[in-house]
Design a protein around this motif. Structure first.
Motif, PDB file in Angstrom:
ATOM      1  N   ILE A  10       0.859  -1.171   0.000  1.00  0.00           N
ATOM      2  CA  ILE A  10       0.000   0.000   0.000  1.00  0.00           C
ATOM      3  C   ILE A  10       0.903   1.231   0.000  1.00  0.00           C
ATOM      4  O   ILE A  10       1.835   1.331   0.802  1.00  0.00           O
ATOM      5  N   ASN A  11       0.674   2.139  -0.947  1.00  0.00           N
ATOM      6  CA  ASN A  11       1.525   3.315  -1.141  1.00  0.00           C
ATOM      7  C   ASN A  11       0.692   4.582  -1.190  1.00  0.00           C
ATOM      8  O   ASN A  11      -0.510   4.543  -1.459  1.00  0.00           O
ATOM      9  N   MET A  12       1.361   5.712  -1.035  1.00  0.00           N
ATOM     10  CA  MET A  12       0.784   6.985  -1.452  1.00  0.00           C
ATOM     11  C   MET A  12       1.395   7.324  -2.802  1.00  0.00           C
ATOM     12  O   MET A  12       2.618   7.363  -2.950  1.00  0.00           O
ATOM     13  N   ASP A  13       0.534   7.523  -3.795  1.00  0.00           N
ATOM     14  CA  ASP A  13       0.998   7.867  -5.142  1.00  0.00           C
ATOM     15  C   ASP A  13       1.060   9.385  -5.294  1.00  0.00           C
ATOM     16  O   ASP A  13       0.086  10.093  -5.010  1.00  0.00           O
ATOM     17  N   PRO A  37      -4.015   7.587  -2.917  1.00  0.00           N
ATOM     18  CA  PRO A  37      -3.636   6.301  -2.322  1.00  0.00           C
ATOM     19  C   PRO A  37      -3.548   5.210  -3.390  1.00  0.00           C
ATOM     20  O   PRO A  37      -4.389   5.127  -4.286  1.00  0.00           O
ATOM     21  N   GLY A  38      -2.496   4.399  -3.302  1.00  0.00           N
ATOM     22  CA  GLY A  38      -2.288   3.352  -4.305  1.00  0.00           C
ATOM     23  C   GLY A  38      -1.481   2.210  -3.734  1.00  0.00           C
ATOM     24  O   GLY A  38      -1.603   1.852  -2.566  1.00  0.00           O
ATOM     25  N   GLY A  39      -0.613   1.646  -4.570  1.00  0.00           N
ATOM     26  CA  GLY A  39       0.104   0.419  -4.226  1.00  0.00           C
ATOM     27  C   GLY A  39      -0.642  -0.745  -4.833  1.00  0.00           C
ATOM     28  O   GLY A  39      -1.878  -0.802  -4.797  1.00  0.00           O
ATOM     29  N   LYS A  40       0.086  -1.686  -5.430  1.00  0.00           N
ATOM     30  CA  LYS A  40      -0.569  -2.768  -6.156  1.00  0.00           C
ATOM     31  C   LYS A  40      -1.489  -3.592  -5.256  1.00  0.00           C
ATOM     32  O   LYS A  40      -2.584  -3.985  -5.657  1.00  0.00           O
ATOM     33  N   ALA A 269      -5.057   5.703  -9.354  1.00  0.00           N
ATOM     34  CA  ALA A 269      -5.163   4.245  -9.311  1.00  0.00           C
ATOM     35  C   ALA A 269      -6.423   3.828  -8.576  1.00  0.00           C
ATOM     36  O   ALA A 269      -7.436   3.480  -9.186  1.00  0.00           O
ATOM     37  N   SER A 270      -6.416   3.894  -7.239  1.00  0.00           N
ATOM     38  CA  SER A 270      -7.586   3.452  -6.480  1.00  0.00           C
ATOM     39  C   SER A 270      -8.814   4.302  -6.804  1.00  0.00           C
ATOM     40  O   SER A 270      -9.940   3.802  -6.811  1.00  0.00           O
ATOM     41  N   ALA A 271      -8.602   5.581  -7.110  1.00  0.00           N
ATOM     42  CA  ALA A 271      -9.726   6.468  -7.404  1.00  0.00           C
ATOM     43  C   ALA A 271     -10.427   6.111  -8.708  1.00  0.00           C
ATOM     44  O   ALA A 271     -11.586   6.486  -8.931  1.00  0.00           O
ATOM     45  N   SER A 272      -9.754   5.380  -9.581  1.00  0.00           N
ATOM     46  CA  SER A 272     -10.319   5.074 -10.897  1.00  0.00           C
ATOM     47  C   SER A 272     -11.017   3.726 -10.953  1.00  0.00           C
ATOM     48  O   SER A 272     -11.609   3.374 -11.980  1.00  0.00           O
ATOM     49  N   VAL A 273     -10.977   2.953  -9.870  1.00  0.00           N
ATOM     50  CA  VAL A 273     -11.586   1.624  -9.872  1.00  0.00           C
ATOM     51  C   VAL A 273     -13.102   1.756 -10.000  1.00  0.00           C
ATOM     52  O   VAL A 273     -13.737   2.435  -9.184  1.00  0.00           O
ATOM     53  N   PRO A 274     -13.721   1.121 -10.993  1.00  0.00           N
ATOM     54  CA  PRO A 274     -15.167   1.281 -11.184  1.00  0.00           C
ATOM     55  C   PRO A 274     -15.986   0.496 -10.171  1.00  0.00           C
ATOM     56  O   PRO A 274     -15.533  -0.518  -9.630  1.00  0.00           O
TER      57      PRO A 274
END
Length: 289
Positions: A10-13, A37-40, A269-274
């Motif tokens: 878990i990362n901050m992008d 917020p991101g991270g694979k 990243a996380s913000a774009s997840v549908p």
């Protein structure tokens, strides 16, 4: 509802948008900047949750200013965070540059993710209770191996997204039931993937392909969308695939392709997840549902 445990990062992008990405030694003016917020691991956990699965996250944040925001994004999506530990030092971060065509360049600093060097008894119990274990390679490989071995011993399906790509020991591959790779990773890992029972290869805008036991082969075309940012699209694909794997490879592939395509239409990243309803609408319009 599938039960999924993600053991991962878990990362901050730190996302900067530019007209074009700079060449070596060049400075260009940016168009915008955002903290996302991101991270694979986190991205895939959120994608699986929004695709309808019950999800628990096993990972680590640091003790810096980003930690609370990273916890919050998982909680807000209903991802379980009881196994999200805090360690001294910085959180993982990723510096991302996105150009006008939606293509990106990413630099990842592991931070707290690099200190995920062991799994507790409670972590392993969480793995054993899941239908699917979902792992990537932004945490130490020995930790991935320990999780995968415990999963396999307890009947939990092991899905590995071997990214960032690297050569892995044979004992890691021996525990993998499903591998999700892009075309470059598939070429790099060709020999290792031969013994993996299920291999899914993402093909960008062209969709994805599947190779299963007994020579079974499937393909699903891409969905035409206006691309804004490809960051996290592969993670969205992988999380959605894991959430729908119990429906069979064909259904899971269709869902993952639709979710991954929609993820490219928004920044971050996380913000774009549908949401599941968005994916269902795309599948219905295409006659895939």
């Amino acid at each position: 509802m599938a039960r999924i445990v993600v053991v991962g990062s878990i990362n901050m992008d730190l996302v900067t948008t530019v007209g074009r990405r700079p060449a070596a030694g060049e400075t260009v003016s940016g168009d915008g900047f955002a903290l996302v917020p991101g991270g694979k691991g986190s991205n895939q956990a959120i994608a699986a949750r929004r695709a309808g699965a019950e999800v628990e996250f096993v990972g680590a944040v640091g003790s810096d200013v980003f930690a609370d925001a990273l916890r919050k994004v998982l909680r807000e999506d209903g991802v379980g965070v009881a196994r999200l530990r805090e360690v001294d030092g910085p959180c993982g971060i990723a510096t991302i540059v996105v150009d006008a065509g939606g293509e990106n360049t990413i630099i990842v600093v592991a931070g707290a993710n690099g200190r995920m060097t062991e799994l507790s008894t409670a972590d392993l119990e969480t793995v054993a209770g899941a239908d699917v274990l979902l792992c990537q390679l932004e945490i130490p490989v020995p930790t991935v191996l320990a999780a995968a071995r415990h999963a396999r011993a307890n009947g939990t399906v092991v899905l590995l997204n071997p990214s960032p790509v690297r050569d892995l020991p044979d004992d890691v591959w021996a525990e993998v039931d499903i591998a999700v790779v892009n075309e470059g990773e598939a070429a790099r890992l060709e020999s290792a993937l031969r013994d993996v029972p299920h291999v899914v290869t993402t093909l960008g805008g062209a969709g994805a392909s599947y190779r299963g036991p007994g020579g079974l082969a499937l393909a699903h075309p891409g969905f035409p969308v206006r691309v804004v940012d490809t960051t996290g699209a592969g993670d969205t694909f992988t999380g959605a695939l894991a959430a729908h794997w119990h429906e069979g490879p064909a259904a899971a592939l269709a869902w993952a392709c639709a979710a991954g395509a929609l993820a490219t239409t928004k920044l971050g990243a996380s913000a774009s997840v549908p949401a599941a309803a968005e994916v269902e609408a795309v599948l219905a319009a295409a006659g895939a549902r």
